[in-house]
Design an enzyme around this catalytic site. Structure first.
Site, PDB file in Angstrom:
ATOM      1  N   PRO A 269      -0.138  -6.074 -12.297  1.00 37.14           N
ATOM      2  CA  PRO A 269      -1.259  -5.787 -13.194  1.00 37.14           C
ATOM      3  C   PRO A 269      -1.467  -4.289 -13.351  1.00 37.14           C
ATOM      4  CG  PRO A 269      -2.079  -6.413 -11.037  1.00 37.14           C
ATOM      5  CD  PRO A 269      -0.588  -6.588 -10.991  1.00 37.14           C
TER       6      PRO A 269
ATOM      7  N   SER B 223      -4.299  -2.815 -12.729  1.00 41.99           N
ATOM      8  CA  SER B 223      -5.248  -2.363 -11.707  1.00 41.99           C
ATOM      9  C   SER B 223      -5.464  -3.489 -10.705  1.00 41.99           C
ATOM     10  CB  SER B 223      -6.593  -1.968 -12.340  1.00 41.99           C
ATOM     11  OG  SER B 223      -7.218  -3.119 -12.903  1.00 41.99           O
TER      12      SER B 223
ATOM     13  N   ALA C 259      11.719  -4.717 -11.330  1.00 43.23           N
ATOM     14  CA  ALA C 259      12.551  -5.725 -10.661  1.00 43.23           C
ATOM     15  C   ALA C 259      12.189  -7.141 -11.078  1.00 43.23           C
ATOM     16  CB  ALA C 259      12.418  -5.580  -9.150  1.00 43.23           C
TER      17      ALA C 259
ATOM     18  N   THR D 191       5.368  -9.539 -11.531  1.00 39.68           N
ATOM     19  CA  THR D 191       4.204  -9.350 -12.388  1.00 39.68           C
ATOM     20  C   THR D 191       3.268  -8.367 -11.695  1.00 39.68           C
ATOM     21  OG1 THR D 191       4.360 -11.595 -13.278  1.00 39.68           O
ATOM     22  CG2 THR D 191       2.225 -10.472 -13.480  1.00 39.68           C
TER      23      THR D 191
ATOM     24  N   HIS E 166      -4.670   2.826   7.717  1.00 42.25           N
ATOM     25  CA  HIS E 166      -3.511   2.487   8.537  1.00 42.25           C
ATOM     26  C   HIS E 166      -2.626   3.703   8.793  1.00 42.25           C
ATOM     27  CE1 HIS E 166      -3.957  -1.742   6.661  1.00 42.25           C
ATOM     28  NE2 HIS E 166      -4.632  -1.676   7.784  1.00 42.25           N
TER      29      HIS E 166
ATOM     30  N   GLU F 226       0.844  -1.187   0.000  1.00 44.75           N
ATOM     31  CA  GLU F 226       0.000   0.000   0.000  1.00 44.75           C
ATOM     32  C   GLU F 226       0.883   1.241   0.000  1.00 44.75           C
ATOM     33  OE1 GLU F 226      -2.370  -0.698   3.467  1.00 44.75           O
ATOM     34  OE2 GLU F 226      -0.931   0.224   4.826  1.00 44.75           O
TER      35      GLU F 226
END
EC number: 2.3.3.8
Length: 608
Positions: free
Chosen positions: A300, A302, A295, A298, A273, A231
């Site tokens: 995506p 979204s 790096a 994978t 948080h 996040e």
């Protein structure tokens, strides 16, 4: 940190600060996984010891409760996980105490808001001593088919849906505990499920990082791929980027960093948080996602596409033969708690207690249907409360006033009677209030205060059968029965019991009729012809007058009156009243600091 597995099917934990539901969920998970031993070895509840009953499958088990962390660790040396459900105020101190125990390897801190300075000290100590902290502000973690921490993965239904009762091939790590539950479900839909899942917690300084756990996953052969959910805020994800660039992570990684919408806001945004807040460009979700992709992870386009990315990565591993099909197993059925089943209408169960006098299920207790607030607001007295709780109805005021007079007149009769004497001796022996009170109450019986019911029974029977006083008294004599309510050790024809006179005066002025009292007076007239001390005593007065109260109020049937007399209501009145005096004698002796009582020799007749 690195190394490999933290948990196994034999892992046991110590649970700090007793919480019934999380522990029961852990035990239900154990049963679902087919564990032979419960994963909770002991409970630590500061200040209390003993056992807590919980269910392990269909059977109840007793889990030891310890007052201190040190004692619990000594009693359960094989328990190497410490699950800390303490509040944020005490979580740091108890966690440090656990880390200092040689048997504890993993500490999970559930509380959110632990002071950052305290967290830094915990992290430093754990790293220096090769121990692992999960949290703070975490739901915990789970190894599928083996062990779970507290409320991780939620309900049993969710655990089954996520296939956590048996191991899969995916290692998962996230910051958010809530999102981890969602991801377990997502991963189970498109892969063979997770092998291990960890929520590191949302505070600014987590006890262990995303990369710490992913490097562990890399050393666990059963884990074939890794899913990461980060996040915005902080730079934890960059340590994973460096590890991947250095070749320390060799397994496929599917990653997504949440919070890409933060750019839509003009100012800094806090997302739940403590650590999830937009800051500089490097801490943005976009920058982290790009770095992870560069790096080799994978990533995506979204969050909605994350499920597809996980599926494609897993399917490729299957095609390459790196993942063997897992044989599905049918998990056992967790027995439903009786309370839940009753609430849902699935079963019906008989009750074990019937209560008709009071009800405490609402916002306030009710006495015989009368709310507590009404009792206070309408000025009810003690007699009114007794009428509700004993007779289940509101009696007329003269009735409740009579009850109160009886209580006042019978509250005490000096220190020389048997009840007071017993209480005084017991109090002087250093016993507590309840013991002293009970010792006095136990003397109440046919010869002391306990003749009210018998007096009422015999007077009622004789009066109802129209027996003359002569027939009644002589009939009792032939049976070898003393007339209850007649006779006194001190009082006589010329020294009447003032209590009896006061009761009779009140009744003659307030009762509609005093048939039974007049009959008792006639009996007294006859017995006084035999002996000067065979007067109507307070037991006889209360017994006969209570019959008049019950009959004259018009609120009781004949059957109800007979039942009240038979059950023993009237002796209850004396027990209640005399308790006041006995308690007073107890306080009196303790206040006077009286020594142990020993009866004098000269007052004992020693004989052979």
């Amino acid at each position: 940190m690195a190394t490999g597995q933290l948990f196994s099917r034999n892992t046991q934990a110590l649970f700090y600060n007793y919480k019934q539901l999380p522990i029961q969920r852990m035990l239900d998970f154990d049963f679902l996984c087919g564990r032979e031993t419960p994963s909770v070895a002991g409970i630590i509840n500061p200040g209390s010891e003993g056992f807590q009953k919980l269910f392990f499958g269909q059977e109840e088990i007793a889990i030891p409760v310890h007052a201190a962390i040190e004692a619990a660790c000594a009693a359960h040396p094989t328990a190497d996980v410490f699950i800390n459900f303490a509040s944020f105020r005490s979580a740091a101190a108890s966690s440090m105490a656990a880390l200092k125990q040689p048997t504890i390897k993993v500490v999970a801190i559930i509380a959110e808001g632990v002071p950052e300075s305290d967290t830094k000290q915990l992290i430093a100590y754990a790293r220096a001593n090769n121990k692992v902290i999960i949290g703070p502000a975490t739901v915990g973690g789970v190894q599928a088919g083996a062990f779970k921490i507290g409320d991780t993965a939620g309900t049993i239904d969710n655990i089954i849906q996520c296939k956590l009762y048996r191991p899969g091939s995916v290692g998962f790590v996230s910051k958010s505990g809530g999102m981890s539950n969602e991801m377990y479900n997502t991963i189970a839909r498109v892969t063979d499920g997770i092998y291990e899942g960890i929520a590191i917690g949302g505070d600014v300084f987590p006890g262990s990082t995303l990369s710490d756990h992913i490097l562990r996953f890399n050393n666990i052969p059963q884990i074939k791929m890794v899913v990461v959910l980060g996040e915005l805020g902080g730079r934890d994800e960059y340590s994973l980027v460096e590890a991947m660039k250095q070749g320390k992570v060799t397994k496929p990684v599917v990653a997504w960093v949440s919070g890409t919408c933060a750019r839509l806001f003009k100012s800094e945004v806090q997302f739940g948080h403590a650590g999830a807040k937009s800051g500089g460009e490097m801490e943005s979700a976009q920058a982290k996602n790009q770095a992870l992709q560069d790096a080799g992870a994978t990533v995506p386009t979204s969050f909605e596409a994350l499920e597809v990315a996980i599926k494609e990565t897993f399917d490729k591993l299957v095609e390459e033969g790196k993942v063997s099909p897992i044989k599905e197993v049918t998990p056992p059925q967790i027995p439903e708690d009786l309370s839940s089943a009753i609430k849902s209408g699935k079963v019906r169960a008989p009750t074990h207690i019937i209560s008709t006098i009071s009800d405490d299920r609402g916002e306030e207790p009710c006495y015989a249907g009368v709310p507590m607030s009404s009792i206070i607001e309408q000025g009810y007295g003690v007699g009114d409360v007794i009428s509700l709780l004993w007779f289940k109805r509101s009696l007329p005021r003269y009735c409740t006033k009579f009850i109160e007079i009886c209580i006042m007149l019978c509250a005490d009769h000096g220190p020389c009677v048997s009840g007071a004497h017993n209480t005084i001796v017991t109090a002087r022996a250093g016993k507590d209030l309840v013991s002293s009170l009970v010792s006095g109450l136990l003397t109440i019986g046919p010869r002391f205060g306990g003749a009210i019911d018998d007096a009422a029974r015999y007077f009622k029977d004789a009066c109802d059968r129209n027996l003359t006083p002569y027939e009644f008294v002589e009939g009792m004599k032939k049976k070898g029965i003393r007339v209850p309510g007649i006779g006194h050790r001190i009082k006589s024809r010329d020294n009447r019991d003032k209590r009896v006179e006061l009761l009779q005066k009140f009744a003659r002025s307030n009762f509609p009729a005093v048939k039974y009292m007049e009959y008792a007076v006639q009996v007294e007239t006859y017995t006084l012809s035999k002996a000067n001390n065979l007067v109507l005593n307070v037991d006889g007065a209360i017994g006969s007058l209570f019959l008049d109260l019950l009959a004259g109020s018009g609120m009781f049937t004949k059957q109800e009156i007979d039942e009240i007399v038979q059950i023993g209501y009237l002796n209850g009145l004396f027990v209640l009243a005399r308790s006041i005096g006995l308690i007073g004698h107890t306080f009196d002796q303790k206040r006077l600091k009286q020594p142990l009582y020993r009866h004098p020799w000269e007052d004992v007749l020693y004989t052979k």
